[in-house]
Scaffold this motif. Sequence first.
Motif, short mmCIF file in Angstrom:
data_model
loop_
_atom_site.label_atom_id
_atom_site.label_comp_id
_atom_site.label_asym_id
_atom_site.label_seq_id
_atom_site.Cartn_x
_atom_site.Cartn_y
_atom_site.Cartn_z
N GLU A 60 -0.21 -3.63 -15.09
CA GLU A 60 1.01 -3.42 -15.19
C GLU A 60 1.58 -2.30 -14.26
O GLU A 60 2.69 -2.48 -13.61
N TRP A 61 1.00 -1.12 -14.34
CA TRP A 61 1.19 0.14 -13.71
C TRP A 61 1.26 -0.15 -12.25
O TRP A 61 1.91 0.29 -11.45
N LEU A 62 0.35 -0.79 -11.52
CA LEU A 62 0.07 -1.27 -10.26
C LEU A 62 1.19 -1.98 -9.77
O LEU A 62 1.92 -1.73 -8.71
N ASN A 63 1.83 -2.78 -10.69
CA ASN A 63 2.89 -3.89 -10.08
C ASN A 63 4.33 -3.28 -9.93
O ASN A 63 5.02 -3.57 -9.51
N ARG A 64 4.42 -2.17 -11.07
CA ARG A 64 5.68 -1.69 -11.17
C ARG A 64 6.33 -1.26 -9.89
O ARG A 64 7.42 -1.67 -9.58
N PRO A 65 5.65 -0.70 -8.65
CA PRO A 65 6.27 -0.20 -7.51
C PRO A 65 6.41 -1.54 -6.75
O PRO A 65 7.04 -1.39 -5.65
N ASP A 117 4.68 10.96 -7.99
CA ASP A 117 5.26 11.22 -9.01
C ASP A 117 4.55 10.78 -10.52
O ASP A 117 5.10 11.35 -11.38
N HIS A 118 3.88 9.73 -10.19
CA HIS A 118 3.32 9.26 -11.46
C HIS A 118 1.66 9.06 -11.61
O HIS A 118 1.19 8.41 -12.26
N HIS A 119 1.18 9.83 -10.85
CA HIS A 119 -0.24 10.16 -10.80
C HIS A 119 -1.08 10.38 -11.86
O HIS A 119 -2.14 9.79 -12.36
N GLU A 120 -0.41 11.25 -12.86
CA GLU A 120 -0.94 11.46 -14.09
C GLU A 120 -1.06 10.33 -14.94
O GLU A 120 -2.09 10.09 -15.72
N GLU A 121 0.00 9.41 -15.07
CA GLU A 121 0.02 8.37 -15.81
C GLU A 121 -1.31 7.42 -15.29
O GLU A 121 -2.08 7.10 -16.02
N LEU A 122 -1.50 7.44 -13.94
CA LEU A 122 -2.65 6.48 -13.66
C LEU A 122 -3.93 7.06 -13.79
O LEU A 122 -4.84 6.34 -14.43
N ARG A 123 -4.19 8.31 -13.86
CA ARG A 123 -5.24 9.09 -14.26
C ARG A 123 -5.72 8.79 -15.75
O ARG A 123 -6.92 8.57 -16.19
N GLY A 124 -4.55 8.93 -16.58
CA GLY A 124 -4.71 8.61 -18.09
C GLY A 124 -5.24 7.10 -18.18
O GLY A 124 -6.26 6.99 -19.13
N LEU A 125 -4.50 6.17 -17.48
CA LEU A 125 -5.12 4.94 -17.75
C LEU A 125 -6.76 4.77 -17.16
O LEU A 125 -7.36 4.11 -17.92
N LEU A 126 -6.88 5.35 -16.08
CA LEU A 126 -8.34 4.96 -15.66
C LEU A 126 -9.34 5.99 -16.49
O LEU A 126 -10.46 5.58 -16.73
N ALA A 130 -2.49 14.44 -6.27
CA ALA A 130 -2.85 13.20 -6.08
C ALA A 130 -3.69 12.60 -4.90
O ALA A 130 -4.08 11.31 -4.60
N MET A 131 -4.02 13.52 -4.06
CA MET A 131 -4.74 13.25 -2.90
C MET A 131 -5.81 12.30 -2.99
O MET A 131 -6.04 11.40 -2.02
N ASP A 132 -6.68 12.64 -4.05
CA ASP A 132 -7.80 11.51 -3.93
C ASP A 132 -7.49 10.30 -4.30
O ASP A 132 -8.31 9.34 -3.82
N LEU A 133 -6.21 10.12 -5.13
CA LEU A 133 -6.00 8.75 -5.37
C LEU A 133 -5.03 8.06 -4.10
O LEU A 133 -5.12 6.91 -3.99
N LEU A 134 -4.31 8.92 -3.28
CA LEU A 134 -3.65 8.41 -2.03
C LEU A 134 -4.68 8.19 -0.83
O LEU A 134 -4.20 7.35 -0.25
N LYS A 135 -5.85 8.63 -1.09
CA LYS A 135 -6.64 8.26 0.04
C LYS A 135 -7.37 6.66 -0.27
O LYS A 135 -8.02 6.14 0.86
N LEU A 174 0.93 -1.22 -0.08
CA LEU A 174 0.05 0.09 0.01
C LEU A 174 0.74 1.24 -0.02
O LEU A 174 0.73 2.21 -0.79
N MET A 175 1.86 1.15 0.72
CA MET A 175 2.68 2.47 1.02
C MET A 175 3.61 2.41 -0.24
O MET A 175 3.86 3.58 -0.89
N ALA A 176 4.15 1.46 -1.00
CA ALA A 176 4.73 1.56 -2.15
C ALA A 176 4.05 2.26 -3.50
O ALA A 176 4.36 2.85 -4.19
N ILE A 177 2.71 1.59 -3.27
CA ILE A 177 1.89 2.35 -4.34
C ILE A 177 1.65 3.65 -4.12
O ILE A 177 1.66 4.62 -5.11
N ARG A 178 1.24 4.00 -2.81
CA ARG A 178 1.13 5.50 -2.58
C ARG A 178 2.45 6.43 -2.89
O ARG A 178 2.37 7.49 -3.49
N GLY A 179 3.50 5.84 -2.66
CA GLY A 179 4.73 6.56 -2.99
C GLY A 179 5.10 6.69 -4.38
O GLY A 179 5.44 7.68 -4.88
#
Length: 252
Positions: free
Chosen positions: A231-236, A151-160, A190-195, A142-147
């Motif tokens: 794949e994105w989620l598994n990277r960290p 720096d990569h939240h825009e990538e995740l938003r693009g995928l979603l 990215a606070m909405d995603l960090l929560k 959980l901490m790894a994904i949040r970390g």
Amino acid sequence: MKKADRPSAAKPMPSAANAYFNEESLKFLRGLKRNNRRDWFDPRKPLFETVLKAPMLKVIEEVTGAMVEFAPDHVRPAQMCMMRIYRDTRFSNDKTPYKKNVAAWWSRHGLEKTSGGGFYLHLSAEELMVAAGVYMPEREQLMAIRGFLLDHHEELRGLLAGKKLRQLFTPDYGELLSRPPKGFPKDHPAMDLLKCRQWALMAKLPVEEALKPGLVKRIVTYFRTAAPLVEWLNRPLIAAPKENRPLLFGLY
């Protein structure tokens, strides 16, 4: 024993050219839902093996064959993907011995013993569920994904925001935190995603979809669409600390 409660003879499985599951498959699941007891299941185990386990393994095998193209790190033998029908009741107040569905989980190589990102499928008496992502991650993950999100939240938003992904799936972020997670900047964009406590996708389909010849093709479409997010989620998580822990899921 009433006539309606007697185990029926196993019917021949339909060929792959037709369908994988049949009405007898759903009938068994409905019966199990009403009679979740060993004395009901045990005499019907051969029927379970024929109308549910065998076709589920066939579906898993064919889906996995297609995943070689878009999720090769999740390719595993069908027996290692299929989850056990037996529930682990050791730490649960619910002592019913069996799950009410047949299910499969395609984990990523290297994350088999943790809650990394993967692909999920189950068939119950009520629905066919197709899902993907990270579910209930361990604290370190959980901490790894949040970390990584910092720096990569825009990538995740693009995928979603992908059009096809939004057409097929509903996001499932779990129970959101009411305040920013400890140690993270409160004003981060990215606070909405960090929560979030998990980052997952879910699609609940009518149970009748499981009876159609195009079942595998449809599942593959969902999995292929979700693959970039997984794949994105598994990277960290690949570099996250790993400990020797028991398997999260009971697998065959």
